[in-house]
Design a protein around this motif. Sequence first.
Motif: not given
Length: 173
Positions: A44-55, A11-17
């Motif tokens: 819960a961070t798995a979607p961020e992983l998919a967003c940031k690193i598509p592979e 919610d707070a950290i990964l979206p801004s990176l």
Amino acid sequence: IEGNIGHCLSDAILPSLKADDLGAERVSKWVAALDDGSVASLIATAPELACKIPERREDAVSFVRRSLAGRWDSGVNSAVLATNRFIKYHIAGKLPFPEVLSGDIVTICSTRRDPGLLMALGSARWLLDEKLVSQEDAKRLREALDLLLAETEYSAWNDRDPRTRALSLIRRD
């Protein structure tokens, strides 16, 4: 902290990176932590992983699926939250929704399996609203809800059952 770290990161950290800000070593540690499941809320961070690193999208979905199938409250609940985040990203046009997660949520609902039933019902409603559920899965959900209504009928419920605290919440959803 362990129960909330994944949610805070999501919610707070990964979206801004940006992906470049993370660095290969951090990404490697992140993936390793998701893979070993030692911090359940981290799923819960798995979607961020998919967003940031598509592979890594397939890995991210796999981690969520494994947690959805788990038996620990925090892992299953974090995986449902991750599924909800995938829905959110799909709506925003950031990521295609992984259809297999829809089937997994429907399975939790149709088997009326705890842990995760209450949260999965909420997620299933969102999946239905966004038309991310196949016709067959929608039928399974309708049948499951009919069974849930019968199972949770107040007049037939044993008030000594430990699941009583969730009964009203389940009936509400």
